[in-house]
Scaffold this motif. Structure first.
Motif, PDB file in Angstrom:
ATOM      1  N   PRO A  23       0.803  -1.221   0.000  1.00  0.00           N
ATOM      2  CA  PRO A  23       0.000   0.000   0.000  1.00  0.00           C
ATOM      3  C   PRO A  23       0.842   1.280   0.000  1.00  0.00           C
ATOM      4  CG  PRO A  23      -0.636  -1.475   1.793  1.00  0.00           C
ATOM      5  CD  PRO A  23       0.634  -2.010   1.218  1.00  0.00           C
ATOM      6  N   VAL A  24       0.340   2.273  -0.689  1.00  0.00           N
ATOM      7  CA  VAL A  24       0.897   3.630  -0.613  1.00  0.00           C
ATOM      8  C   VAL A  24      -0.274   4.568  -0.368  1.00  0.00           C
ATOM      9  CG1 VAL A  24       2.149   5.458  -1.817  1.00  0.00           C
ATOM     10  CG2 VAL A  24       2.763   3.056  -2.224  1.00  0.00           C
ATOM     11  N   ILE A  25      -0.212   5.304   0.715  1.00  0.00           N
ATOM     12  CA  ILE A  25      -1.293   6.239   1.054  1.00  0.00           C
ATOM     13  C   ILE A  25      -0.926   7.606   0.481  1.00  0.00           C
ATOM     14  CG2 ILE A  25      -2.681   7.232   2.915  1.00  0.00           C
ATOM     15  CD1 ILE A  25      -1.589   5.012   4.759  1.00  0.00           C
ATOM     16  N   SER A  26      -1.878   8.245  -0.197  1.00  0.00           N
ATOM     17  CA  SER A  26      -1.640   9.609  -0.687  1.00  0.00           C
ATOM     18  C   SER A  26      -1.338  10.534   0.488  1.00  0.00           C
ATOM     19  CB  SER A  26      -2.881  10.147  -1.400  1.00  0.00           C
ATOM     20  OG  SER A  26      -3.224   9.295  -2.454  1.00  0.00           O
ATOM     21  N   LYS A  27      -0.480  11.492   0.241  1.00  0.00           N
ATOM     22  CA  LYS A  27      -0.118  12.415   1.324  1.00  0.00           C
ATOM     23  C   LYS A  27      -1.360  13.128   1.861  1.00  0.00           C
ATOM     24  CE  LYS A  27       2.840  16.235   2.714  1.00  0.00           C
ATOM     25  NZ  LYS A  27       2.968  15.664   4.081  1.00  0.00           N
ATOM     26  N   ILE A  28      -1.448  13.191   3.152  1.00  0.00           N
ATOM     27  CA  ILE A  28      -2.606  13.833   3.788  1.00  0.00           C
ATOM     28  C   ILE A  28      -2.170  15.188   4.328  1.00  0.00           C
ATOM     29  CG2 ILE A  28      -4.339  13.625   5.604  1.00  0.00           C
ATOM     30  CD1 ILE A  28      -4.015  10.562   5.387  1.00  0.00           C
ATOM     31  N   ASN A  36     -17.149  20.125  19.209  1.00  0.00           N
ATOM     32  CA  ASN A  36     -18.552  19.744  19.022  1.00  0.00           C
ATOM     33  C   ASN A  36     -18.871  19.443  17.556  1.00  0.00           C
ATOM     34  OD1 ASN A  36     -21.053  19.145  20.005  1.00  0.00           O
ATOM     35  ND2 ASN A  36     -21.830  21.238  19.840  1.00  0.00           N
ATOM     36  N   THR A  37     -17.931  18.782  16.896  1.00  0.00           N
ATOM     37  CA  THR A  37     -18.085  18.434  15.488  1.00  0.00           C
ATOM     38  C   THR A  37     -17.672  16.983  15.328  1.00  0.00           C
ATOM     39  OG1 THR A  37     -17.337  20.643  14.909  1.00  0.00           O
ATOM     40  CG2 THR A  37     -17.290  19.031  13.142  1.00  0.00           C
ATOM     41  N   LEU A  38     -18.255  16.313  14.352  1.00  0.00           N
ATOM     42  CA  LEU A  38     -17.721  15.007  13.989  1.00  0.00           C
ATOM     43  C   LEU A  38     -16.718  15.230  12.861  1.00  0.00           C
ATOM     44  CD1 LEU A  38     -17.805  11.922  14.443  1.00  0.00           C
ATOM     45  CD2 LEU A  38     -19.381  11.829  12.523  1.00  0.00           C
ATOM     46  N   TYR A  39     -15.439  15.067  13.175  1.00  0.00           N
ATOM     47  CA  TYR A  39     -14.387  15.185  12.159  1.00  0.00           C
ATOM     48  C   TYR A  39     -14.355  13.877  11.373  1.00  0.00           C
ATOM     49  CZ  TYR A  39      -9.661  14.813  10.254  1.00  0.00           C
ATOM     50  OH  TYR A  39      -8.590  14.608   9.428  1.00  0.00           O
ATOM     51  N   ILE A  40     -14.390  13.997  10.052  1.00  0.00           N
ATOM     52  CA  ILE A  40     -14.331  12.809   9.195  1.00  0.00           C
ATOM     53  C   ILE A  40     -13.305  13.043   8.104  1.00  0.00           C
ATOM     54  CG2 ILE A  40     -15.603  11.447   7.491  1.00  0.00           C
ATOM     55  CD1 ILE A  40     -18.090  11.903   9.009  1.00  0.00           C
ATOM     56  N   TYR A  41     -12.501  12.032   7.822  1.00  0.00           N
ATOM     57  CA  TYR A  41     -11.570  12.144   6.702  1.00  0.00           C
ATOM     58  C   TYR A  41     -11.436  10.779   6.036  1.00  0.00           C
ATOM     59  CZ  TYR A  41      -7.619  13.091   3.773  1.00  0.00           C
ATOM     60  OH  TYR A  41      -6.817  13.233   2.675  1.00  0.00           O
ATOM     61  N   GLN A  42     -11.405  10.798   4.717  1.00  0.00           N
ATOM     62  CA  GLN A  42     -11.251   9.554   3.967  1.00  0.00           C
ATOM     63  C   GLN A  42      -9.878   9.552   3.275  1.00  0.00           C
ATOM     64  OE1 GLN A  42     -13.344   6.653   3.540  1.00  0.00           O
ATOM     65  NE2 GLN A  42     -11.297   6.088   2.821  1.00  0.00           N
ATOM     66  N   PRO A  43      -8.905   8.817   3.805  1.00  0.00           N
ATOM     67  CA  PRO A  43      -7.609   8.748   3.118  1.00  0.00           C
ATOM     68  C   PRO A  43      -7.721   7.954   1.819  1.00  0.00           C
ATOM     69  CG  PRO A  43      -7.599   7.341   5.064  1.00  0.00           C
ATOM     70  CD  PRO A  43      -8.938   8.005   5.015  1.00  0.00           C
ATOM     71  N   LYS A  44      -6.782   8.214   0.912  1.00  0.00           N
ATOM     72  CA  LYS A  44      -6.821   7.540  -0.390  1.00  0.00           C
ATOM     73  C   LYS A  44      -5.554   6.727  -0.599  1.00  0.00           C
ATOM     74  CE  LYS A  44      -9.760  10.977  -2.595  1.00  0.00           C
ATOM     75  NZ  LYS A  44     -10.011  11.680  -1.311  1.00  0.00           N
ATOM     76  N   LEU A  45      -5.711   5.647  -1.354  1.00  0.00           N
ATOM     77  CA  LEU A  45      -4.562   4.811  -1.676  1.00  0.00           C
ATOM     78  C   LEU A  45      -4.070   5.122  -3.078  1.00  0.00           C
ATOM     79  CD1 LEU A  45      -5.590   1.261  -0.412  1.00  0.00           C
ATOM     80  CD2 LEU A  45      -3.748   2.685   0.474  1.00  0.00           C
ATOM     81  N   GLU A  46      -2.772   5.253  -3.232  1.00  0.00           N
ATOM     82  CA  GLU A  46      -2.188   5.379  -4.576  1.00  0.00           C
ATOM     83  C   GLU A  46      -1.826   4.012  -5.117  1.00  0.00           C
ATOM     84  OE1 GLU A  46       1.088   8.071  -4.310  1.00  0.00           O
ATOM     85  OE2 GLU A  46      -0.218   9.745  -3.768  1.00  0.00           O
ATOM     86  N   ALA A  47      -1.608   3.074  -4.216  1.00  0.00           N
ATOM     87  CA  ALA A  47      -1.281   1.707  -4.642  1.00  0.00           C
ATOM     88  C   ALA A  47      -1.690   0.752  -3.531  1.00  0.00           C
ATOM     89  CB  ALA A  47       0.210   1.579  -4.918  1.00  0.00           C
ATOM     90  N   GLY A  48      -1.839  -0.520  -3.915  1.00  0.00           N
ATOM     91  CA  GLY A  48      -2.163  -1.546  -2.924  1.00  0.00           C
ATOM     92  C   GLY A  48      -3.651  -1.797  -2.850  1.00  0.00           C
TER      93      GLY A  48
END
Lengths: 720, 121
Positions: A23-28, A36-48
């Protein structure tokens, strides 16, 4: 059944066939959120493909979806503004990749410093930020001399960080945890917070300096070769030191600790890793209401003449130590001139009246350490030091005075002590010394209960008579509900006053791991009140980020203690250490840093779990619900373990009994349990099997409820 | 004691302490001396159970539950639209308990939310 097995085999084949790449994760990029917030983040894969996502950094309440990698964090409404490191790891059978990034909660300014930034030095950065802001040091090696980025020591004129306030911390942090190294080259003092908040019980002796260093968070920095302590906190409160590495300190001044807290209150140390030269790894002096949590330390060399020890609370009160490890502190000949030995976990005192009191140690481990386990000098029987779920294994008590004085006992209860659920195993003392003993009580009472003493008097191959178990002078020593197994000595020497024994047993604990009793052990209910004998080091105590006394600061979190957080950065630093010099006997072998857990291809978790030679279970087992199925995923075993592994076994618990569901080859790191009824909860566990057919126990069972289609989570309702 | 929310609720309010009206009828009810407004606000969920991301367009409606004890939320109001985030009840004196659930566009209803309560004097 046959059809299902074929389907499983086919899907396994398909699964293996499509894993094309590591796996290679795209730079975040660094991000911002608010309370008082729901923080959400979806990381992306460049490979794997088919990766297993797990969390590497972030507050306990940050969740990572094992299959999708989506990160969610319910940011509490009352969380002060502050910047945090979040991190994820994506892994499959081919390899893994990690990304960490910064999430700033609130609206403070974030300023980056580094060679490629407008502001190049730490000193200038500190002058540019305001209270509640964040200063980020770019990854890399920071040479204090070339970059003039030092904060010159604890002198009051030092350039320092502006303090924050109760609703907004000032944060100084590394771009990525463990990737910023600040080198003092033994010439300058590294980080020092020199404040002006008077401790309620001790004088403010700071020459009328008025600067405030309260409400400051320092995160992810590695501090090496400081002239004195690598990091020092004076006259401050509400200071967070998170994922900090403190390396060799005071090498030419010889009387300093690696991390030192002086006359301060509400200090939180979490995820510390401390190694190299230094007198104590962490030391509180005349401080109070503080926590040291989830840290790992190793004593290497120490040239000075002061006492030596691991995690120390000196003349301090209400200091809580949770889930800390002292490991591989096994080169005592390089402790050349020390006077006293304060042991792995210590509460010493010198004329500090009613201090120390209420120092507590919960779920701590000393492993392969050439000194005793604990030393306490609590002043009254009403305010004892408390030790609970404490493991000391492979200990060799050391002598005072550079190795020439008396042996310091394993448990040196100079003051009042309560020890509950201690596991003490394979302890060796020098048999040449007449009158050796393991436990000691002097002027105040000591209680050891619900504990296991196993192979105490171990010479490496068998137990031998190394003297009496207890020596006491004027106080009572209570020894109750303990399991004393395979011990060849007597109970107490003739000069003593009163060892009071009650309800002790002699049962082989049949240890497989240092972290827990066998699941079917009789010792789980062997105490006279039906409670457990022996320590458990399985889950984290105290919610991350909480200061002493805050809600949750000493709660059971049910968060696995293993894999031990931050173990990779600690491994990187500990293994890179080396020392050449002459030991106290004239030897010149030196010290290698890549020993014990820090050898190549080893991890701290695998080292601790594999210490007794048994197969180590897989960790980070996750269960994710699907339609009529549950996907189980786990992390690849440590490289040293991997080479010996043949397979993993997947179990399902049916009415509390584990039944073998499937066995997969050691290269397989996931399994889909199919044919399950939706909306019912199922529990699973995974073990590892080596090439000789030896099977591990499981570490942490997981449960999941398959659903036809995932439902929304509920809204949150408010009323005016 | 059934009191459907789709039905005009003035009668209910006269008869029951735990009966609720639609926002549309609030204006007329406001003039009644024996009822008061309670405004409920909510934050929509942003994830499904499996942690996948949920947009407001994934929600068909919110179901508000109400009653006079937290163990008996016997009444319900359906508020259409994932972008809605408040609702006003007109109620007579008493203690009321409320909770909410979200219904996805696939027709799946979430677990019930936290329960809040208020006393009207």
């Amino acid at each position: 059944m046959i059809i299902r097995a074929i389907i499983a085999a086919v899907s396994l084949f398909i699964a293996n066939a499509v894993i094309a790449a590591s796996p290679v994760i795209s730079k975040i990029q660094d991000q911002r959120t608010e309370q008082n917030t729901l923080y959400i983040y979806q990381p992306k894969l460049e490979a794997g493909e088919l990766v297993h996502w797990t969390k590497t950094f972030g507050p306990d309440s940050v969740k990572v979806n094992p299959i999708k990698g989506s990160i969610s964090w319910n940011v509490p409404a009352d969380l002060p503004s502050e910047s945090f490191h979040l991190g994820v790891k994506a892994s499959n059978a081919e390899g893994s990749d990690e990304q960490t990034w910064i999430v700033t909660v609130g609206d403070g300014q974030v300023l980056y410093v580094g060679p490629d930034e407008v502001i190049k030095t730490l000193k200038e950065g500190m002058s540019q930020i305001s209270s509640g802001d964040t200063l980020v040091m770019r990854n890399g090696y920071w040479d204090h001399a070339n970059n003039t980025n030092t904060i010159p020591g604890n002198a009051k004129k030092a350039q320092t960080l502006p303090g924050g306030n109760a609703s907004a911390f000032t944060t100084l942090m590394a771009e990525d945890p463990g990737q910023v190294t600040l080198d003092g080259k033994d010439e300058v003092i590294l980080l020092s917070l020199f404040g002006s908040t008077k401790h309620p019980d001790y004088a403010l002796n700071n020459n009328d300096w008025t600067g405030k260093t309260d409400y400051i968070a320092i995160k992810g920095l590695v501090l090496i070769n400081s002239k004195t302590e690598a990091l020092r906190v004076n006259y401050s409160q509400y200071v967070k030191l998170i994922n900090i590495g403190v390396g060799p300190s005071g090498q030419f001044s010889t009387s300093y600790s690696n991390l030192y807290i002086y006359r301060s209150q509400n200090v939180l140390i979490e995820g510390l890793y401390a190694w190299g030269h230094g007198r104590y790894k962490v030391a509180f002096q005349q401080s109070s209401n503080s926590v040291v949590r989830r840290s790992v330390a190793r004593i290497d060399n120490y040239l000075g003449g002061k006492p030596i020890g691991g995690y120390i609370s000196y003349c301090s009160k209400n200091i809580m130590f949770q889930n800390n490890i002292l490991v591989d502190s096994d080169h005592p000949k390089y402790w050349n001139n020390h006077n006293e030995i304060i042991n792995a976990f210590g509460v010493p005192a010198t004329n500090c009246y009613d201090y120390p009191e209420f120092n507590e140690f919960k779920r701590n481990l000393a492993l392969n350490v050439h000194m005793g386990l604990m030393n306490t000098d609590a002043r009254t029987n009403a305010n004892p030091s408390l030790w609970e779920d404490l493991v000391g294994w492979d200990l060799k008590p050391a002598r005072h005075n550079g190795g020439t004085g008396a042996v310091t006992p394993i448990l040196s209860s100079v003051g009042a002590t309560v020890t509950n659920r201690m596991t003490l195993g394979e302890v060796n003392i020098d048999t040449e010394d007449e009158g050796d003993y393991f436990l000691y009580s002097r002027n105040l009472d000591a209680l050891v209960k619900n504990s296991i003493l196993y192979r105490v008097g171990w010479d490496g191959g068998e137990t031998v008579n190394q003297g009496d178990l207890v020596r006491q002078t004027y106080a009572e020593f209570y020894f109750e509900d303990n399991n004393l197994f395979d011990f060849k000595g007597g109970m107490n020497d003739s000069g003593g006053c009163c060892v009071i024994e009650k309800h002790n047993v002699n049962i082989d604990p049949e240890f497989k791991y240092l972290t827990m009793l066998p699941r079917d052990s009789l010792l789980r209910s062997a105490a006279s009140d039906g409670s457990q004998m022996g320590a458990e080091l399985m889950t984290m105590r105290g919610k991350s980020g909480t200061f002493y006394g805050q809600p949750g600061f000493d709660d059971e979190t049910n968060i696995p203690m293993w894999p031990f957080p931050g173990q990779d950065v600690a491994h990187q630093q500990f293994s890179a250490f080396s020392f050449t010099g002459t030991d106290r006997d004239g030897g010149t072998a030196g010290i290698r840093g890549d020993r014990g857990f820090a050898v190549d291809n080893q991890t701290l978790t695998n080292y601790v779990w594999g210490y007794l030679g048994n197969v180590v279970p897989p960790f980070n087992l996750t269960a994710t619900a699907g339609n009529s199925q549950v996907k189980l995923m786990w992390d690849v075993s440590a490289p040293l373990e991997q080479s010996e592994l043949a397979s993993y076994r997947i179990y399902q618990f049916i009415e509390g009994v584990k039944e073998l569901k499937e066995e997969v080859a050691a290269g397989t790191l996931s399994y889909d349990v199919t044919g399950l009824t939706n909306d019912l909860s199922f529990e699973f566990a995974v073990t590892a099997v080596d090439v000789d057919g030896n099977e591990s126990d499981y570490a942490y069972p997981v449960s999941s409820t398959p659903v036809e289609r995932p439902k929304p989570l509920p809204p949150i309702l408010y009323i005016e | 004691m059934e009191c459907s929310v789709k039905v005009l609720t003035i009668v209910c309010i006269l008869l029951l302490s735990g009966c609720f009206d639609e926002r549309s009828s609030a204006t007329s009810l406001k003039q009644r001396a024996d009822t008061q407004e309670i405004t409920l606000n909510w934050k929509r969920p942003t994830q499904f159970q499996d942690d996948s991301i949920l947009e407001s367009s994934d929600i068909a409606a919110y179901i508000l539950y109400a009653g006079t004890s937290k163990d008996n939320l016997s009444e319900s109001v359906r508020v259409e639209g994932g972008d809605k985030n408040s609702y006003v009840f007109n109620l007579s004196a008493g203690v009321y308990y409320f909770a909410i659930a979200a219904e996805s566009i696939y027709g799946d209803e979430s677990m019930i939310s936290n329960i809040v309560h208020k006393e009207l004097k």
